[in-house]
Structures are given as structure tokens and as C-alpha cells.
Write a protein that holds these residues in place. Structure first.
Motif, mmCIF file in Angstrom:
data_model
loop_
_atom_site.group_PDB
_atom_site.id
_atom_site.type_symbol
_atom_site.label_atom_id
_atom_site.label_comp_id
_atom_site.label_asym_id
_atom_site.label_seq_id
_atom_site.Cartn_x
_atom_site.Cartn_y
_atom_site.Cartn_z
ATOM 1 N N VAL A 274 3.772 8.408 7.059
ATOM 2 C CA VAL A 274 2.376 8.041 7.269
ATOM 3 C C VAL A 274 1.695 7.734 5.943
ATOM 4 O O VAL A 274 0.951 6.751 5.809
ATOM 5 C CB VAL A 274 1.637 9.171 8.020
ATOM 6 N N ALA A 275 1.957 8.560 4.929
ATOM 7 C CA ALA A 275 1.351 8.340 3.616
ATOM 8 C C ALA A 275 1.760 6.995 3.035
ATOM 9 O O ALA A 275 0.933 6.247 2.493
ATOM 10 C CB ALA A 275 1.737 9.478 2.668
ATOM 11 N N ASP A 276 3.043 6.662 3.135
ATOM 12 C CA ASP A 276 3.519 5.385 2.599
ATOM 13 C C ASP A 276 2.891 4.206 3.330
ATOM 14 O O ASP A 276 2.470 3.216 2.699
ATOM 15 C CB ASP A 276 5.044 5.310 2.707
ATOM 16 N N LYS A 277 2.810 4.292 4.647
ATOM 17 C CA LYS A 277 2.269 3.169 5.426
ATOM 18 C C LYS A 277 0.784 2.988 5.171
ATOM 19 O O LYS A 277 0.304 1.862 5.017
ATOM 20 C CB LYS A 277 2.533 3.389 6.917
ATOM 21 N N LEU A 278 0.023 4.094 5.100
ATOM 22 C CA LEU A 278 -1.407 3.981 4.861
ATOM 23 C C LEU A 278 -1.693 3.454 3.456
ATOM 24 O O LEU A 278 -2.605 2.643 3.269
ATOM 25 C CB LEU A 278 -2.073 5.338 5.070
ATOM 26 N N ALA A 279 -0.923 3.923 2.485
ATOM 27 C CA ALA A 279 -1.120 3.437 1.118
ATOM 28 C C ALA A 279 -0.808 1.945 1.023
ATOM 29 O O ALA A 279 -1.530 1.180 0.367
ATOM 30 C CB ALA A 279 -0.242 4.231 0.154
ATOM 31 N N ARG A 280 0.261 1.511 1.680
ATOM 32 C CA ARG A 280 0.608 0.090 1.654
ATOM 33 C C ARG A 280 -0.457 -0.738 2.350
ATOM 34 O O ARG A 280 -0.782 -1.846 1.907
ATOM 35 C CB ARG A 280 1.967 -0.119 2.320
ATOM 36 N N SER A 281 -1.018 -0.219 3.440
ATOM 37 C CA SER A 281 -2.068 -0.937 4.149
ATOM 38 C C SER A 281 -3.279 -1.147 3.247
ATOM 39 O O SER A 281 -3.842 -2.250 3.177
ATOM 40 C CB SER A 281 -2.468 -0.170 5.411
ATOM 41 N N ARG A 282 -3.691 -0.086 2.546
ATOM 42 C CA ARG A 282 -4.837 -0.197 1.658
ATOM 43 C C ARG A 282 -4.558 -1.149 0.485
ATOM 44 O O ARG A 282 -5.457 -1.857 0.018
ATOM 45 C CB ARG A 282 -5.207 1.174 1.129
ATOM 46 N N GLN A 283 -3.326 -1.185 0.005
ATOM 47 C CA GLN A 283 -2.977 -2.031 -1.131
ATOM 48 C C GLN A 283 -2.911 -3.511 -0.752
ATOM 49 O O GLN A 283 -3.283 -4.379 -1.547
ATOM 50 C CB GLN A 283 -1.639 -1.584 -1.728
ATOM 51 N N GLU A 284 -2.431 -3.817 0.455
ATOM 52 C CA GLU A 284 -2.157 -5.206 0.817
ATOM 53 C C GLU A 284 -3.227 -5.860 1.685
ATOM 54 O O GLU A 284 -3.430 -7.072 1.604
ATOM 55 C CB GLU A 284 -0.801 -5.296 1.546
ATOM 56 N N ILE A 285 -3.903 -5.066 2.533
ATOM 57 C CA ILE A 285 -4.763 -5.668 3.553
ATOM 58 C C ILE A 285 -6.232 -5.577 3.143
ATOM 59 O O ILE A 285 -6.757 -4.466 2.961
ATOM 60 C CB ILE A 285 -4.560 -4.982 4.915
ATOM 61 N N PRO A 286 -6.915 -6.719 2.995
ATOM 62 C CA PRO A 286 -8.372 -6.705 2.771
ATOM 63 C C PRO A 286 -9.091 -6.497 4.110
ATOM 64 O O PRO A 286 -9.423 -7.450 4.816
ATOM 65 C CB PRO A 286 -8.643 -8.098 2.185
ATOM 66 N N ASP A 287 -9.317 -5.247 4.459
ATOM 67 C CA ASP A 287 -9.853 -4.945 5.781
ATOM 68 C C ASP A 287 -11.381 -4.875 5.772
ATOM 69 O O ASP A 287 -12.013 -4.659 4.734
ATOM 70 C CB ASP A 287 -9.263 -3.639 6.312
ATOM 71 N N ALA A 288 -11.942 -5.081 6.941
ATOM 72 C CA ALA A 288 -13.381 -4.951 7.159
ATOM 73 C C ALA A 288 -13.579 -4.313 8.523
ATOM 74 O O ALA A 288 -12.693 -4.373 9.386
ATOM 75 C CB ALA A 288 -14.068 -6.311 7.096
ATOM 76 N N THR A 289 -14.730 -3.679 8.715
ATOM 77 C CA THR A 289 -14.997 -2.968 9.959
ATOM 78 C C THR A 289 -16.358 -3.368 10.523
ATOM 79 O O THR A 289 -17.338 -3.478 9.783
ATOM 80 C CB THR A 289 -14.970 -1.445 9.740
#
Length: 493
Positions: A274-289
């Protein structure tokens, strides 16, 4: 003489490179059959029972329970007779030569190849051990073609005797304290015992069939702490024997209270994944809510009507989560941009035709996201049944790696934690996640008048590379409209 073959931790698929030994299912000296499960391991995605491709006597195990091993590391060794596992044939199949000189037919199959193969250094021809090649059910290794040959009864008896002798010799070499399985199921209980240096073999479990529970371990830890706090007789005597003249000249120094020890928790297993996937998501994906409050009163009334229609013979009740999942599939059909992923190497947005809907589930092992396959082709009842099945598998730790991967969109019901809103992290490599807060009575303007209505907050976190705010807002507004007026959804069914 029997030959010893080494069985290594096989490739468990889905890109997994390591696993933690949760429970040994066999002991040194046990006789195992081909494809018999010998160890239960925990990967970053699931609990898996690993079968051994050899039949023979277990001569050694590598790694204690709780040890993490990489793929390809030795798991155990098995002593196999030089003639392989023997299967006597009945007299009716022996032909004219049946009787005292009757022969038996033996099947010998070489170990599987590759990282999932069972043995290294095994010879060929007469030295090959019988093996299934299926080192993990569902992840075959492609065993070589079986060969058949004949062995006389004398050779059969010698091989069986060798097995028994090897088992007896190994059993004598193993201390009694190391034999017998530890009656523990939960990895959390094992972890708690390791952190406090407890030997689980010395505990008596209070659960069914002597199962060691968390309460048993916590009681043992408390007992150890209390014993450590009580001064020993020797220390008491030493304190009394100090002369008063000596103690009088000693300066009075206030000793600082001992600070609590720093606890270090390894990031591995599910928590590490979970830690690896969440960190990769934050690093690669420019997200907005973006988010919106919706009046869910009509949706709750529609659910009650669905579950009361037909009486008990109507089948399982439809859950709110199943209705929201069905609303998501309808919204994704209108806004397919959000059912996609980004190929960074090709610099392309890949829109996916099927909706594999993941839903976040909190378990004792951590956060997992089981996936409902082909959700776009299911109705609310079918989605609800699959969610119930996957939730039970998640609770018992029996989800397979295939059931935890391949999602294209995630539904996160954080309302079960009693919160209204959240800005969740996208489940990489997906493009969006819909969050649902708790449904609670709130003041709401309904038909021009103030009333108490069932209100829920919906939030959509999306990858800004796949769409702009207009598309994300349109998706979220359609979901909210279906929640407020379920008849909107009926028009598209």
C-alpha cells in the motif's frame, strides 16, 4: 539410497518478489505427498498455501514463521527414494508375469523449470524425482513429460525402507520443542509475539482447539512486564546489606524516568505494498478533487422498496454500496475518460472498454482493494453478491492476487468510519476514485421548504491528465443526480 531435493519459494505471479512465512503445515520428518500444501505464506496481496511438487520425507525447513523470503529462496528439502514415488499395479494388470516376480509401474517426473521450479541440481534419467511441476495451484510450471519404467518388488521395499529410515533419523535429530505446529492463525498475533520476544510454543491458547489468540499474547506480555518490575530476592538482600555510613555520603541524584522505547514497524506485506502504491500515485499523478452534497433520501427509500419487494424469496438484500457501484458504471458509460490509464512511455491515454470496479476494504492485514470484474455487465443485485463474496474473502485473508489487481476505477466508502468527506489518493494506475461519506440526517431545503433529509457528501479525485474539470464535474453531477432521483438511472437501464 534416497536423494534430497530442494524446493524453493516459487514465483507467485502478479509481479510478487517476496513472501512472509505465516505457518508451516509440515514438520521435519513428515512424509508429504505430491502437491500437498507445505507452508502458508503472506504476500503483499494475499495469503497463499504453497504445495510441494515432490513426494517424500521432509528433511529440513528454511526460515521460521514470520521470516520474509525472496522468490527463489529455499523453502524445504525432501528426501525422495532413488526410484521415485512407487505405485504398485494390480495382478490383473501385470500380464502373464504376475505372481512372485510381478513388477510395479513407477512414474518419475523432473522438477519444474524457472524460478517457480522446485529443485536445483537434480539430475536427469535415473536420478529424477517424481514431481508434479505445479509448484503453486493456478500458477503451473510446465512439468517435463512423464516417463514410465518398471521396478521389481525388491527395489520397491528398499525405497520404502529408505523413506522410513530417513524420517526416523531426522525426527531424532529435531528437539521436541521444535516439533508440532504452532496453533496461531493471525499474522498480527505472530508479529506481536516477535516484537516482545515471546515463544509462541510456550503459550497455551484459549481459542478453539488451543488456538492462540491476541488476548493470550497480551496476557503473557503483561505477565512478563509485571515480573520484570518486581525486585528479585538477591537485589533486595543487596539493598539491605549496604552500610548506612556509605549511603549517607552518597549524593542524592534524581534519576530521569526511562523514556519509552521507539517502535520500528517494517513496511512489508500488505502495508508495504500500500505504501509503495500510494507513494507512486502521488509522484506520478497530478490529481484534483471536486465534491458535492447530495440528498440521498430517495435512494434510501428506493433501496427499502427493493429489499421489501418479493419477501424472503427475493434473495439477498441490495446494499447501498451495490447501488452506488451500479450508479458508477452508468456514469462511466457516459464519461469513459475516467475509466482509463496513462501510458507514460508512449505518452498516450488508454481508454478501457470494461469496468473492473475496485472497492476499498479495511481488514486486519491493512487496506485492500478487491475488484468486481466486468461490473458494467452486472446489475445491482449481481454487483452486491460479488461485493459480499469478496468482502468475506478479504476478512479471512483468502483473496487471490488476481482478485486484487486489474481494477480500472475505485469506489471508496469511507462513510463507514463515521466521516463526511475525504480527498483520497488515486489507486495507481487508475484515473479516478469516487469517495462516499456517511449518510446522516441534516437540514436541507426540499421543494422550497426546510426539512430534515438524508444527506451524503460525494467526492471525486481524478487524474487531471485524462480530463479537465468539466468532465470530472459532469461525472460527479450525474452520480449526485442518480442519488437524489434514482429514476434518472432507470432511464438508462
Amino acid at each position: 539410497m534416497p536423494q534430497v531435493f530442494e524446493f524453493k519459494l516459487p514465483d507467485l505471479g502478479e509481479g510478487l518478489t517476496e513472501a512472509e512465512i505465516v505457518r508451516w503445515l509440515v514438520e521435519v520428518g513428515d512424509v508429504v505427498a505430491i502437491d500437498q500444501p507445505v507452508v502458508e505464506v503472506e504476500t503483499a496481496k494475499a495469503m497463499v498455501e504453497v504445495p510441494c511438487p515432490y513426494g517424500g520425507v521432509v528433511t529440513a525447513r528454511f526460515g521460521e514463521e514470520g521470516t520474509e523470503l525472496p522468490v527463489g529462496a529455499p523453502l524445504l528439502t525432501v528426501a525422495v527414494g532413488s526410484e521415485g514415488a512407487l505405485e504398485p499395479v494390480g495382478l490383473a494388470d501385470s500380464g502373464a508375469g504376475s505372481g512372485a516376480g510381478a513388477e510395479a509401474v513407477v512414474s518419475a517426473v523432473g522438477p519444474g523449470a524457472g524460478s517457480g521450479g522446485a529443485g536445483s541440481g537434480a539430475g536427469s534419467g535415473a536420478n529424477e524425482a517424481e514431481a508434479s511441476g505445479n509448484v503453486l495451484v493456478g500458477y503451473g510450471t510446465g512439468a517435463p513429460v512423464a516417463r514410465r519404467r518398471r521396478v521389481r518388488p525388491e527395489a520397491m521395499a528398499a525405497s520404502v525402507a529408505a523413506h522410513v529410515t530417513a524420517a526416523a533419523a531426522v525426527s531424532e535429530a529435531v528437539p521436541d520443542t521444535m516439533q508440532g505446529p504452532v496453533a496461531v492463525v493471525s499474522p498480527l498475533v505472530r508479529k506481536l509475539a516477535r516484537q516482545h520476544g515471546l515463544d509462541l510454543r510456550q503459550l497455551a491458547g484459549s481459542g478453539p482447539d488451543g488456538l492462540i489468540l491476541r488476548a493470550d499474547v497480551e496476557s503473557a506480555i503483561k505477565a512478563l512486564t509485571e515480573r520484570a518490575a518486581v525486585p528479585t530476592p538477591a537485589s533486595a538482600v543487596a539493598a539491605v546489606s549496604v552500610p548506612e555510613s556509605v549511603s549517607a555520603v552518597q549524593p542524592s541524584v534524581a534519576r530521569p524516568a526511562a523514556s519509552p522505547a521507539v517502535e520500528r514497524i517494517p513496511l512489508r506485506g500488505v502495508r508495504g505494498a500500500v505504501a509503495d502504491k500510494l507513494a507512486r500515485s502521488r509522484q506520478e499523478i497530478p490529481d484534483a478533487t471536486c465534491w458535492v452534497d447530495a440528498d440521498a433520501t430517495e435512494l434510501m427509500a428506493a433501496r427499502s422498496a427493493m429489499n421489501s419487494a418479493g419477501g424472503p424469496a427475493a434473495g439477498p438484500k441490495v446494499s447501498v454500496l451495490a447501488l452506488l457501484a451500479r450508479i458508477c458504471t452508468a456514469a462511466l458509460a457516459r464519461f469513459p475518460e475516467l475509466n482509463s490509464t496513462v501510458d507514460l512511455e508512449a505518452r498516450e491515454i488508454v481508454r478501457l472498454p470494461e469496468v473492473h470496479l475496485g472497492f476499498a476494504a479495511q481488514t486486519e492485514r491493512g487496506l485492500v482493494v478487491p475488484v468486481v470484474r466486468d461490473a458494467q455487465a452486472r446489475n445491482a443485485e449481481s454487483i452486491g453478491a460479488e461485493i459480499a463474496r469478496l468482502t468475506e474473502a478479504a476478512r479471512t485473508g483468502r483473496l487471490t492476487p488476481a482478485e486484487l489487481t486489474g481494477g480500472t476505477f475505485t469506489l471508496n466508502n469511507y462513510g463507514v468510519f463515521g466521516v463526511d468527506g475525504s480527498t483520497p489518493i488515486i489507486n495507481h494506475p487508475e484515473a479516478a476514485m469516487l469517495g462516499v461519506g456517511r449518510i446522516v440526517p441534516k437540514p436541507w431545503v426540499h421543494e422550497g421548504e426546510l426539512a430534515v433529509r438524508q444527506v451524503v457528501q460525494l467526492s471525486l479525485t481524478f487524474d487531471h491528465r485524462v480530463c479537465d474539470g468539466g468532465t470530472a464535474g459532469g461525472f460527479l453531477r450525474y452520480v449526485a443526480d442518480c442519488v437524489e432521483q434514482p429514476a434518472v438511472l432507470l432511464r438508462t437501464l
